[in-house]
Write an enzyme that holds these catalytic residues in place. Structure first.
Site, PDB file in Angstrom:
ATOM      1  N   GLU A   2       3.710  -6.416   4.550  1.00 34.79           N
ATOM      2  CA  GLU A   2       3.314  -7.620   4.925  1.00 34.79           C
ATOM      3  C   GLU A   2       4.202  -8.074   6.187  1.00 34.79           C
ATOM      4  O   GLU A   2       5.322  -8.027   6.252  1.00 34.79           O
ATOM      5  CB  GLU A   2       3.455  -8.622   3.585  1.00 34.79           C
ATOM      6  N   CYS A  30       0.862  -1.364  -0.127  1.00 32.84           N
ATOM      7  CA  CYS A  30      -0.086   0.037   0.034  1.00 32.84           C
ATOM      8  C   CYS A  30       0.929   1.294  -0.145  1.00 32.84           C
ATOM      9  O   CYS A  30       2.081   1.301  -0.004  1.00 32.84           O
ATOM     10  CB  CYS A  30      -0.930   0.043   1.241  1.00 32.84           C
ATOM     11  N   SER A  43      11.084 -12.479  -5.581  1.00 36.36           N
ATOM     12  CA  SER A  43      12.239 -11.924  -6.079  1.00 36.36           C
ATOM     13  C   SER A  43      13.567 -12.460  -5.446  1.00 36.36           C
ATOM     14  O   SER A  43      13.601 -12.867  -4.426  1.00 36.36           O
ATOM     15  CB  SER A  43      12.354 -10.228  -6.088  1.00 36.36           C
ATOM     16  N   GLY A  44      14.650 -12.586  -6.235  1.00 41.13           N
ATOM     17  CA  GLY A  44      15.839 -13.083  -5.830  1.00 41.13           C
ATOM     18  C   GLY A  44      16.619 -12.160  -5.330  1.00 41.13           C
ATOM     19  O   GLY A  44      18.081 -12.120  -5.347  1.00 41.13           O
TER      20      GLY A  44
END
Length: 619
Positions: free
Chosen positions: A80, A2, A379-380
């Site tokens: 998160e 957000c 993602s890495g």
């Protein structure tokens, strides 16, 4: 994921300032396209734009906690928390009742239960603000690694804050002013914790809480890298890294919306994709979706060099086939990369001309295409900083240089595909560079960073001591540059990108692992390779590190020279006051267009920024 914004003012009634808070919040629309809201109290205003990922109906914000017929807390939250389910169970056992299934409400109750210590219990990526009407105080909280951005601007009677500078700059009392130090921070290839370039504006440091009271602001650090003796042997260390990765990926696969992985064919993204595919398969779900970026005519134009020895695409396809992913290549051409609308969108998202030129544009276009199919991507990113993957980790000259190792290696040119060009300041006026004293600024920031490095007591081999410093510099001054780049490019299109390698448990464990063990097989990222080899095809496991791909289409450098020529021909272009005219003319005369590629990208970015933001430069 957000976007947040807010205003605390102890000497005015903010219930009458709805239009200003609405304007600040509206700048975060791209970060939260699904819903928006504003919460107002006499001295506090919180704004929120939501990208719904967990509890799509119940997680609306700003969110409040009520008790005894009054509001106990109000929060605007971005991010998160991956351990929210365990925390929710623990809090229920302590008597807390929940009305939603969102991680946002868990964070609110965690603060009610544990006070300022609550941040140490959160595992995730987050940036949020909690207003406590009972104490009339605000907390600004940022995750340990600085994955999610959070800026603030102290005022005479409170503070303004937002996920991005544009939220603060939307307030009528704030002027975008950049002084000599701000300009040095902008041009330098290092991200100083807390620095926001604009005068008077700051970024909440990673692992910190900013506490705002009527009496003023105070800063509280709740996490930092610490020195600890590593007692595990190599086999145990490899096993522990794998255990952590399995747990981290499992946690970060939780979402109530379509999820995918970013797959380049390198070790890092391949490991995350393969582990995600295995876990989803074990749950009877999948296949995992994977996406890679490629460029038109890249196969025919590609020429291996010391940095990029191989193309990404064959390795991405090998991993996709091996792991059984639902794979898509997003193929871009020069017209896409030079499209003024695309370049403008990237620069608007960044707020500052600090990026990597076409490397940022291609990332934005990749995310834009992914967003049509998924809302969350793993993602890495950050594995190179954690495990020691960059080439300069293994170059004695760069390691032993009396500066940031990536500066000794000209890293920005490497990332932007410019090869051995003259770097970001190449076309900037030498008198201006002398005023801001870029070398002096970089040296001061380097010395400052070294004083923070936690060392083990006792007799430590010089190389181990130095590599601890090199690792610390990357984890606190370099990775944030790339995390911010990825956050802005992804949130510009409403895509949430998660970075499993930034889990603080993994970072802490590997940081304290001896360098000799991190390179036990004589190569970069030995521990990661050993920990995930069983889920990778041999070609991918054995592939040499290659950075984010860059177009090698000659048409791109031609188009870049044309764009630079257009700006230089415009006598009213605001960037002229910053330019070295002779160097710019030399760049245009260069037939290949590669000698000043990084500098040219910076000039174009600066010109757009000066036109759009209209900052006052006080140098």
């Amino acid at each position: 994921m957000c976007g947040i914004a807010g205003w605390i003012a102890y000497d005015r009634d903010l219930t009458r300032e709805r239009s200003t808070l609405d304007a600040m919040t509206e700048t975060m629309l791209c970060r939260g396209p699904d819903a928006g809201g504003v919460w107002l109290d006499r001295h506090a205003g919180l704004g929120h734009r939501r990208l719904a990922v967990i509890d799509l109906e119940g997680g609306k914000q700003p969110m409040t906690a009520e008790g005894d017929g009054r509001t106990l807390l109000a929060m605007t939250y971005s991010g998160e928390v991956y351990n929210y389910r365990e925390l929710r169970t623990e809090l229920k056992g302590l008597g807390h009742a929940f009305r939603t299934d969102s991680d946002t409400e868990v964070v609110l109750h965690a603060y009610l239960e544990w006070g300022m210590d609550f941040a140490t219990r959160l595992n995730g990526m987050f940036a949020f603000a909690i207003w406590d009407p009972r104490e009339q105080e605000l907390l600004l909280v940022r995750d340990r690694m600085g994955i999610k951005p959070l800026y603030y601007y102290p005022t005479s009677d409170g503070v303004l804050f937002g996920s991005e500078p544009k939220a603060i700059l939307a307030h009528p009392s704030v002027r975008p002013v950049v002084d000599a130090e701000g300009l040095a921070e902008l041009i330098a290839v290092t991200k100083t914790p807390g620095h926001a370039v604009f005068r008077g504006m700051y970024e909440v440091k990673p692992g910190h809480i900013v506490r705002v009271r009527r009496e003023g602001l105070t800063h509280h650090r709740y996490w930092a890298l610490e020195a600890a003796e590593h007692t595990d042997d190599t086999e145990t260390t490899v096993r522990r890294v794998r255990e952590l990765l399995d747990d981290i990926v499992a946690r970060q696969l939780i979402a109530d919306v379509p999820l995918c992985t970013l797959l380049s064919g390198g070790l890092d993204s391949s490991a995350i994709t393969a582990l995600a595919a295995r876990q989803l398969g074990a749950q009877g779900q999948g296949p995992v979706r994977s996406f890679a970026v490629d460029f038109a005519r890249q196969a025919e134009n590609f020429r291996p060099d010391s940095l990029r020895g191989t193309q990404d695409t064959p390795f991405a396809h090998a991993l996709a086939e091996h792991a059984g992913t639902d794979h898509t290549d997003i193929v871009l051409d020069t017209a896409d990369l030079m499209n003024p609308a695309h370049r403008a969108a990237v620069l608007t998202a960044r707020d500052l001309p600090v990026g990597l030129g076409e490397g940022d544009t291609s990332l934005y276009l990749l995310f834009k295409a992914i967003r049509e199919r998924s809302t969350v991507a793993l993602s890495g990113e950050s594995a190179d900083e954690v495990f020691g993957g960059y080439r300069w980790f293994h170059d004695p000259r760069a390691v032993n240089a009396d500066t940031f190792p990536w500066l000794a290696d000209n890293a920005v040119s490497a990332f932007s595909g410019a090869g051995a060009d003259r770097g970001r300041p190449a076309l900037i006026d030498s008198a201006l560079l002398a005023k801001i004293d870029l070398p002096g600024y970089e040296k001061a920031r380097y010395r400052e960073a070294l004083t923070e490095v936690p060392h083990l007591d006792g007799d430590v081999p010089p190389l181990e001591r130095r590599m601890r410093e090199v690792s610390y510099l990357h984890l606190t001054r370099f990775v944030q540059f790339l995390l911010d780049r990825k956050d802005r490019a992804s949130m510009a299109v409403g895509l949430e990108v998660r970075v499993p390698f930034c889990d603080h448990r993994l970072v802490e464990y590997v940081f304290n692992t001896p360098w000799a063990m991190k390179t036990f097989d004589g190569r970069e990222k030995s521990l990661l390779r050993a920990a995930t080899r069983d889920v990778l095809p041999q070609s991918v496991a054995d592939r040499v590190k290659s950075p984010y791909p860059s177009t090698q289409d000659p048409q791109y450098t031609t188009a870049l020279r044309g764009a630079l020529n257009e700006v230089l021909a415009d006598k009213n272009a605001p960037v002229h006051e910053l330019l070295d005219s002779a160097a710019a003319a030399e760049a245009l005369a260069d037939e290949s267009g590669t000698a000043f590629r990084t500098g040219s990208e910076l000039v174009l970015s600066l010109d757009h920024w000066l036109r759009r933001t209209r900052p006052t430069l006080e140098v």
